[in-house]
Scaffold this active site. Structure first.
Site, mmCIF file in Angstrom:
data_model
loop_
_atom_site.group_PDB
_atom_site.id
_atom_site.type_symbol
_atom_site.label_atom_id
_atom_site.label_comp_id
_atom_site.label_asym_id
_atom_site.label_seq_id
_atom_site.Cartn_x
_atom_site.Cartn_y
_atom_site.Cartn_z
ATOM 1 N N GLU A 69 -9.569 -0.369 9.653
ATOM 2 C CA GLU A 69 -9.133 1.123 9.527
ATOM 3 C C GLU A 69 -9.145 2.166 11.051
ATOM 4 O O GLU A 69 -10.274 1.612 11.428
ATOM 5 C CB GLU A 69 -9.985 1.602 8.701
ATOM 6 C CG GLU A 69 -9.858 3.275 8.456
ATOM 7 C CD GLU A 69 -8.233 3.384 8.485
ATOM 8 O OE1 GLU A 69 -7.098 4.171 8.862
ATOM 9 O OE2 GLU A 69 -7.430 3.034 7.352
ATOM 10 N N ASP A 120 2.092 2.264 7.971
ATOM 11 C CA ASP A 120 3.610 4.048 8.423
ATOM 12 C C ASP A 120 4.769 3.425 8.982
ATOM 13 O O ASP A 120 4.900 1.905 9.872
ATOM 14 C CB ASP A 120 2.628 4.258 9.427
ATOM 15 C CG ASP A 120 4.194 5.734 9.809
ATOM 16 O OD1 ASP A 120 4.937 5.660 9.375
ATOM 17 O OD2 ASP A 120 2.491 6.503 10.227
ATOM 18 N N ASP A 156 6.309 -0.455 -0.270
ATOM 19 C CA ASP A 156 7.796 1.017 -1.175
ATOM 20 C C ASP A 156 8.688 0.992 -0.529
ATOM 21 O O ASP A 156 9.485 0.692 -1.024
ATOM 22 C CB ASP A 156 7.024 1.787 -1.701
ATOM 23 C CG ASP A 156 6.439 2.800 -0.709
ATOM 24 O OD1 ASP A 156 5.569 2.822 0.514
ATOM 25 O OD2 ASP A 156 6.615 3.075 -1.236
#
Length: 214
Positions: A69, A120, A156
Site C-alpha cells: 500500500e 484505479d 467493477d
C-alpha cells in the site's frame, strides 16, 4: 481511496517492524526471511484496508502473502486489522511502498502470484499508462514473478476490464479464466472478497475477474 492522516499510524508501524516493511529495497531478494516458513509468495498491489490479503493468508496457510500500500495511514489500518484478529498469521507481511516500483523491492522471480483488486481505472485515455494493467506494469510483474507466474485481476469497472483484456492479450499472456459476473459463477465458491467488492456487489454491480499467466 484517500484516508486522512492518522496520528497513531506511525507509532503503530514503528512498534510492529516484524510485520510491516517501510524500506523494501533493503530486503530485496530476502523476503522469505520475513516469514516463518519458506513458501510461495503472493502479493496484492494496492491492498487498501487489507481485508482481501488478510483473509487470503488465513485461508491459505501453506502460502505466504504480502499486502502493498502506498498510503501510510491505509497501510497502518490494514496492519491494525491484522493485529486485531484472534489468530496469528505468520504467513502475512505488509509493505508500505509505491507499487509502481516493484522491481526495487523484489528480486527477479521472487514472487509467485500478483493480485490486482479494484485498481484505479484512470478513465481518461491520456492516463492509460497509469493503469496497473498497462504493458509497462505487465513487464514489471513478469520480471518479479517466477516463470509462467500468475496474475489475478478483479474490478467493477467494465471499461478498465475491457482495456485489461486487450492489454494482457497484446502482451502475449495466456488466460486461465475470464468472468463477466464473478458472483454468479462457480468461481465465486472460492472467492475472497475485498471491501470494495462487497460494497459494489451489494449495489447489484457485476464483478469482473480474470486469471492469466505469462
Amino acid at each position: 481511496m484517500r484516508v486522512r492522516n492518522k496520528t497513531w499510524a506511525e507509532p503503530l508501524i514503528e512498534s510492529n517492524r516484524d510485520r510491516i516493511v517501510t524500506k523494501g529495497a533493503d530486503i530485496r531478494g530476502q523476503w522469505q526471511n520475513r516469514f516463518e516458513r519458506n513458501q510461495p509468495i503472493n502479493i496484492e498491489v494496492g491492498m487498501g484496508k487489507g481485508q482481501f490479503i488478510i483473509n487470503m493468508a488465513k485461508k491459505y496457510p501453506e502460502q505466504n502473502f504480502i499486502g502493498i500500500e502506498v498510503q501510510k495511514s491505509v497501510a497502518a489500518i490494514a496492519l491494525k486489522n491484522s493485529l486485531d484478529m484472534d489468530i496469528q498469521l505468520p504467513n502475512l507481511q505488509f509493505l508500505y511502498a509505491d507499487g509502481a516500483e516493484l522491481t526495487d523491492y523484489f528480486e527477479n522471480g521472487e514472487i509467485n502470484k500478483v493480485y490486482l483488486n479494484f485498481s484505479d481505472p484512470w478513465p481518461k485515455t491520456r492516463h492509460e499508462k497509469r493503469r496497473l494493467t498497462f504493458k509497462t506494469f505487465l513487464k514489471v510483474y513478469e520480471t518479479i514473478l517466477v516463470d509462467h507466474g500468475e496474475l489475478e485481476f478483479k474490478t467493477d469497472n467494465m471499461g478498465l476490464f475491457e482495456f485489461s483484456l486487450t492489454s494482457l492479450n497484446n502482451y502475449g499472456m495466456t488466460y486461465e479464466g475470464v468472468w463477466l459476473n464473478l458472483h454468479d459463477s462457480s468461481e465465486n465458491e472460492q472467492n475472497v472478497e475485498t471491501e470494495y467488492e462487497q460494497k459494489f456487489s451489494a449495489m447489484g454491480q457485476p464483478i469482473y475477474k480474470l486469471k492469466a499467466h505469462f
